[in-house]
Design a protein around this motif. Structure first.
Motif, PDB file in Angstrom:
ATOM      1  N   UNK A 312      -2.725  35.704 -17.715  1.00  0.00           N
ATOM      2  CA  UNK A 312      -4.026  35.044 -17.638  1.00  0.00           C
ATOM      3  C   UNK A 312      -4.139  34.025 -18.770  1.00  0.00           C
ATOM      4  N   UNK A 313      -5.200  33.233 -18.766  1.00  0.00           N
ATOM      5  CA  UNK A 313      -5.429  32.251 -19.821  1.00  0.00           C
ATOM      6  C   UNK A 313      -6.907  32.184 -20.149  1.00  0.00           C
ATOM      7  N   UNK A 314      -7.238  32.044 -21.431  1.00  0.00           N
ATOM      8  CA  UNK A 314      -8.634  31.991 -21.856  1.00  0.00           C
ATOM      9  C   UNK A 314      -8.811  30.882 -22.887  1.00  0.00           C
ATOM     10  N   UNK A 315     -10.038  30.356 -23.039  1.00  0.00           N
ATOM     11  CA  UNK A 315     -10.268  29.243 -23.973  1.00  0.00           C
ATOM     12  C   UNK A 315     -10.216  29.662 -25.436  1.00  0.00           C
ATOM     13  N   UNK A 316     -10.179  28.647 -26.311  1.00  0.00           N
ATOM     14  CA  UNK A 316     -10.063  28.881 -27.744  1.00  0.00           C
ATOM     15  C   UNK A 316     -11.408  29.131 -28.411  1.00  0.00           C
ATOM     16  N   UNK A 348     -17.970  29.955 -31.631  1.00  0.00           N
ATOM     17  CA  UNK A 348     -16.960  30.395 -32.583  1.00  0.00           C
ATOM     18  C   UNK A 348     -15.563  30.135 -32.033  1.00  0.00           C
ATOM     19  N   UNK A 349     -14.653  29.734 -32.936  1.00  0.00           N
ATOM     20  CA  UNK A 349     -13.236  29.822 -32.590  1.00  0.00           C
ATOM     21  C   UNK A 349     -12.910  31.293 -32.410  1.00  0.00           C
ATOM     22  N   UNK A 350     -12.244  31.634 -31.329  1.00  0.00           N
ATOM     23  CA  UNK A 350     -12.026  33.063 -31.084  1.00  0.00           C
ATOM     24  C   UNK A 350     -11.015  33.623 -32.077  1.00  0.00           C
ATOM     25  N   UNK A 351     -11.287  34.825 -32.546  1.00  0.00           N
ATOM     26  CA  UNK A 351     -10.382  35.542 -33.451  1.00  0.00           C
ATOM     27  C   UNK A 351      -9.658  36.662 -32.732  1.00  0.00           C
ATOM     28  N   UNK A 352     -10.024  36.886 -31.480  1.00  0.00           N
ATOM     29  CA  UNK A 352      -9.389  37.924 -30.674  1.00  0.00           C
ATOM     30  C   UNK A 352      -9.579  37.572 -29.198  1.00  0.00           C
ATOM     31  N   UNK A 353      -8.710  38.100 -28.350  1.00  0.00           N
ATOM     32  CA  UNK A 353      -8.718  37.762 -26.923  1.00  0.00           C
ATOM     33  C   UNK A 353      -9.450  38.775 -26.057  1.00  0.00           C
ATOM     34  N   UNK A 354      -9.612  39.989 -26.567  1.00  0.00           N
ATOM     35  CA  UNK A 354     -10.087  41.080 -25.719  1.00  0.00           C
ATOM     36  C   UNK A 354     -11.447  40.827 -25.060  1.00  0.00           C
ATOM     37  N   UNK A 355     -12.433  40.203 -25.747  1.00  0.00           N
ATOM     38  CA  UNK A 355     -13.712  40.007 -25.050  1.00  0.00           C
ATOM     39  C   UNK A 355     -13.573  39.172 -23.782  1.00  0.00           C
ATOM     40  N   UNK A 356     -12.707  38.162 -23.820  1.00  0.00           N
ATOM     41  CA  UNK A 356     -12.540  37.303 -22.644  1.00  0.00           C
ATOM     42  C   UNK A 356     -11.801  38.036 -21.526  1.00  0.00           C
ATOM     43  N   UNK A 357     -10.884  38.903 -21.885  1.00  0.00           N
ATOM     44  CA  UNK A 357     -10.217  39.702 -20.855  1.00  0.00           C
ATOM     45  C   UNK A 357     -11.207  40.653 -20.188  1.00  0.00           C
ATOM     46  N   UNK A 358     -12.181  41.144 -20.966  1.00  0.00           N
ATOM     47  CA  UNK A 358     -13.213  41.997 -20.374  1.00  0.00           C
ATOM     48  C   UNK A 358     -14.010  41.242 -19.315  1.00  0.00           C
ATOM     49  N   UNK A 359     -14.258  39.961 -19.581  1.00  0.00           N
ATOM     50  CA  UNK A 359     -15.000  39.161 -18.600  1.00  0.00           C
ATOM     51  C   UNK A 359     -14.186  38.959 -17.323  1.00  0.00           C
ATOM     52  N   UNK A 360     -12.854  38.852 -17.461  1.00  0.00           N
ATOM     53  CA  UNK A 360     -12.000  38.746 -16.266  1.00  0.00           C
ATOM     54  C   UNK A 360     -12.096  40.034 -15.454  1.00  0.00           C
ATOM     55  N   UNK A 361     -12.038  41.178 -16.136  1.00  0.00           N
ATOM     56  CA  UNK A 361     -12.166  42.464 -15.437  1.00  0.00           C
ATOM     57  C   UNK A 361     -13.518  42.535 -14.727  1.00  0.00           C
ATOM     58  N   UNK A 362     -14.568  42.066 -15.390  1.00  0.00           N
ATOM     59  CA  UNK A 362     -15.940  42.202 -14.882  1.00  0.00           C
ATOM     60  C   UNK A 362     -16.295  41.145 -13.838  1.00  0.00           C
ATOM     61  N   UNK A 363     -15.383  40.196 -13.591  1.00  0.00           N
ATOM     62  CA  UNK A 363     -15.706  39.063 -12.712  1.00  0.00           C
ATOM     63  C   UNK A 363     -15.939  39.473 -11.262  1.00  0.00           C
ATOM     64  N   UNK A 364     -15.484  40.649 -10.886  1.00  0.00           N
ATOM     65  CA  UNK A 364     -15.732  41.154  -9.528  1.00  0.00           C
ATOM     66  C   UNK A 364     -15.633  42.667  -9.553  1.00  0.00           C
ATOM     67  N   UNK A 365     -15.999  43.288  -8.460  1.00  0.00           N
ATOM     68  CA  UNK A 365     -15.916  44.735  -8.377  1.00  0.00           C
ATOM     69  C   UNK A 365     -14.479  45.219  -8.457  1.00  0.00           C
ATOM     70  N   UNK A 366     -14.295  46.380  -9.068  1.00  0.00           N
ATOM     71  CA  UNK A 366     -12.946  46.948  -9.220  1.00  0.00           C
ATOM     72  C   UNK A 366     -12.900  48.347  -8.613  1.00  0.00           C
ATOM     73  N   UNK A 367     -11.756  48.659  -8.031  1.00  0.00           N
ATOM     74  CA  UNK A 367     -11.526  49.979  -7.442  1.00  0.00           C
ATOM     75  C   UNK A 367     -10.495  50.735  -8.270  1.00  0.00           C
ATOM     76  N   UNK A 368     -10.559  52.043  -8.202  1.00  0.00           N
ATOM     77  CA  UNK A 368      -9.576  52.871  -8.895  1.00  0.00           C
ATOM     78  C   UNK A 368      -8.161  52.554  -8.419  1.00  0.00           C
ATOM     79  N   UNK A 369      -8.057  52.004  -7.187  1.00  0.00           N
ATOM     80  CA  UNK A 369      -6.729  51.684  -6.659  1.00  0.00           C
ATOM     81  C   UNK A 369      -6.069  50.533  -7.429  1.00  0.00           C
ATOM     82  N   UNK A 370      -6.863  49.703  -8.126  1.00  0.00           N
ATOM     83  CA  UNK A 370      -6.320  48.581  -8.908  1.00  0.00           C
ATOM     84  C   UNK A 370      -5.818  49.018 -10.281  1.00  0.00           C
ATOM     85  N   UNK A 371      -6.159  50.221 -10.678  1.00  0.00           N
ATOM     86  CA  UNK A 371      -5.842  50.674 -12.032  1.00  0.00           C
ATOM     87  C   UNK A 371      -4.517  51.427 -12.052  1.00  0.00           C
TER      88      UNK A 371
END
Length: 662
Positions: A312-316, A348-371
């Motif tokens: 994936x890719x996220x902004x700075x 802010x210039x990001x100091x970590x990537x994890x918050x943006x990855x959380x937004x990717x996870x939250x962008x749509x509904x997720x099923x246990x089958x994807x995990x």
């Protein structure tokens, strides 16, 4: 005098001893010259400590971790005494032991020069030869202030102790003041004369004669209590070891480390630089460094894909609200660059990537089958490291993390952590690092306000990580208080070619960010459940790992990583075209090759290739042209003449594909 019972503890046994009242700890170890202190009921004590009934006593050897710290702290006191004897107006700062040595800070009118260090070292040897005795005595705050009236920095530490901040006053302050009683150590000459004294918690060696080997290394400026607003003091660094042989070995390691210094090699091999115009801690990779970086990235990206990660890719930059949601701003604001105001919002210039990855996870509904859902990117992050700690590639302000986040059900967490740890170790081995141990970083239960989450969550996460770590069979070292604010972590610690330890990969169990972001997945029974988030950075940062590899290999990268894998060396100009034809065949096979067609003599060309640490050279003269061959030369000087071009190409490609050093 009545008899009392004490317990003498050994590594593998305990024995009860009958001694008389007034017995000192040293009497139990009189026949063991390696013992320089004692641990009494778990507390470190001087050998002059008087034993009480029921004490459990264990000897502290000079070559143990605690013994080395005591040796170095005692040597720091000798340093301070020598300085004040030579420079009577010098005021004392702090003098703690540190890794591989010690330092002491002084307020002096004129900075120390190398000639001063020589004089100080000579005076220290005199003090050591005198065999001065270290004697501990307890004092009240008022008594200490009175005795040390001429030492303003000591008085300040005593005042901070009274406010409850003594141990946190500065790096190393805990060796002088703490929450308990104050103590002063006197140095007495053999005739009983007081030679010197200092505020200190101890313990110390019995006498200065127990310092076997030391050396002063350098001096530098240091702000009092590490605060740039305070006065600048002069810090003298030194090292001390249990024997002259240990000292010589350490100095040899330092020489080797200097030879391998990635900053020096980065310039010599034209790999990277830090232009002042860009700013401190911000690196630019030159073409050759860019080749290595690209090869590393390509390989690591492909390995992640093979291990089930989605790239994936996220902004700075991001609005500040994101970092409030993740919980980072209250804990990491000081290490983030200041915000930029734009369109009514702070970014802010990001100091970590994890918050943006959380937004990717939250962008749509997720099923246990994807995990497990595994997200990965080379994320550029920015951290406002203080200028005093920025150091080449190993401590930068702009860095690229090979960052991944796995979203799993709680039941999947142990297997996912095992998968990540196996992946991490295999990657490090691919890059030539194979000497590891693990560090387990947990919450400091005495400072729960610095961490978020319930006791049950922390206990579960810690148990899962620790269980997986122990199953690897690797050594597991505790790191209490070293956890991230949101959860415990395992760190992979690697030893390089000269035995230095570097923290590499981290695997962190996070039960807090999923809660903060409201992350959910639909379980098999239709209910909405919160996933566990597992952070993992395989190298920590690409820049830091690059620097470590430069030092591990001393710039002589294995062929698969080398920016130039083959150097063509024509003996004369008439051989140029022949080697360019060979180079085309090498390039067709995916090999990075250059031909040195300069006017330099052949031996100079070979020397240049050696200085650039090129793994292979192909030399061609008249005989080689006639035979359709080359003289095949290795980086270490071995050479095979009359090697066919096909064989030469096969040797190079085999070495590259094996990813082994040659």
């Amino acid at each position: 005098m009545s008899d009392i019972q004490v317990v003498l503890a050994h590594a593998d046994a305990r024995e009860e001893r009958t001694v008389t009242t007034g017995t000192k700890a040293w009497e139990l170890f009189a026949e063991d010259p390696s013992v320089i202190a004692a641990r009494v009921d778990g507390e470190l004590r001087d050998l002059a400590h008087e034993l009480a009934p029921g004490d459990v006593v264990e000897g502290v050897a000079i070559d143990s971790d605690d013994g080395l710290a005591i040796l170095r702290h005692s040597t720091a006191h000798v340093l301070a005494q020598a300085v004040q004897e030579l420079f009577p107006e010098a005021k004392l700062g702090i003098g703690p032991p540190v890794e591989n040595g010690f330092y002491y800070d002084f307020d002096v009118e004129t900075p120390f020069v190398p000639e001063d260090l020589e004089k100080i070292e000579t005076r220290m040897r005199k003090i050591i030869k005198e065999g001065q005795r270290f004697t501990r005595r307890a004092v009240t705050d008022a008594e200490a202030i009175n005795e040390l009236a001429d030492e303003p920095y000591k008085i300040e530490l005593i005042g901070l102790k009274g406010s409850g901040h003594g141990e946190d006053a500065a790096e190393g302050a805990s060796v002088e003041v703490g929450a308990g009683e104050l103590t002063i150590y006197d140095n007495h000459r053999r005739n009983g004369e007081l030679a010197w004294k200092d505020l200190c918690r101890g313990p110390h060696l019995p006498t200065t004669k127990r310092i076997p080997a030391f050396k002063l290394m350098r001096s530098a400026a240091a702000y009092w209590r590490g605060d740039e607003k305070n006065k600048q003091l002069q810090r003298i660094y030194g090292t001390a070891w249990p024997s002259k042989e240990d000292l010589a070995a350490y100095l040899h390691r330092l020489e080797e480390a200097e030879r391998r210094d990635h900053r020096k090699l980065g310039r010599e091999l034209d790999l990277f630089s830090f232009p002042d115009e860009i700013g401190s801690g911000l690196v630019v990779f030159h073409p050759k460094g860019g080749v290595i970086k690209r090869v590393m990235e390509d390989y690591v990206r492909q390995r992640h894909i093979e291990e089930g990660f989605s790239y994936v890719g996220t902004p700075h930059i991001s609005k500040e609200g994101l970092f409030h949601t993740s919980g980072h701003l209250p804990y990491y604001a000081d290490t983030m660059f200041p915000p930029m105001e734009m369109e009514g919002s702070n970014y802010y210039l990001k100091a970590m990537n994890c918050p943006m990855h959380n937004l990717i996870f939250r962008s749509r509904g997720r099923s246990y089958r994807e995990l497990p859902l595994r997200l990965f990117e080379f994320g550029s992050v920015y951290r406002y490291e203080k200028s005093g700690v920025v150091h080449g590639l190993t401590r930068v302000r702009g860095l690229t993390q090979d960052d991944s986040h796995s979203y799993v059900t709680p039941e999947q967490a142990p297997d996912e952590i095992k998968h990540l740890l196996e992946f991490v170790l295999s990657l490090l081995r691919d890059f030539g690092l194979d000497d590891f141990y693990l560090e387990m970083s947990t919450r400091d239960d005495a400072k729960k306000d610095k961490f978020v989450g319930s006791d049950d969550d922390w206990a579960t996460a810690t148990a899962v990580l620790e269980g997986v770590a122990r199953d690897t069979g690797l050594e597991l070292v505790p790191d209490p208080g070293g956890a991230a604010f949101y959860g415990p972590k395992i760190s992979v610690q690697c030893r390089d070619a000269i035995g230095r330890t570097w923290q590499m990969s981290t695997i962190q169990y996070d039960f807090n960010q999923p809660k903060g972001f409201g992350l959910e997945y639909q379980a098999a029974d239709g209910s909405r459940q919160q996933p566990v988030m597992i952070h993992s950075a395989k190298f920590g940062s690409l820049e830091r790992f690059f620097g470590v590899l430069v030092e591990h290999y001393a710039g002589a990268f294995p062929p698969w990583l080398a920016p130039v894998q083959v150097q063509g060396i024509p003996i004369a100009e008439r051989h140029n075209d022949y080697l360019y034809d060979v180079a085309k065949r090498l390039q067709a096979a995916g090999i990075r090759v250059e031909v040195d067609d300069s006017d330099d003599r052949m031996q100079k060309k070979i020397r240049n290739a050696q200085l650039q640490k090129v793994p292979f050279m192909m030399i061609a003269g008249d005989d080689d042209l006639a035979a359709g061959a080359v003289s095949f030369r290795y980086r270490d000087g071995r050479q095979d003449n009359g090697v066919s071009i096909d064989e030469a190409i096969a040797r190079v490609t085999a070495a590259v594909e094996s990813r082994e050093q040659v």
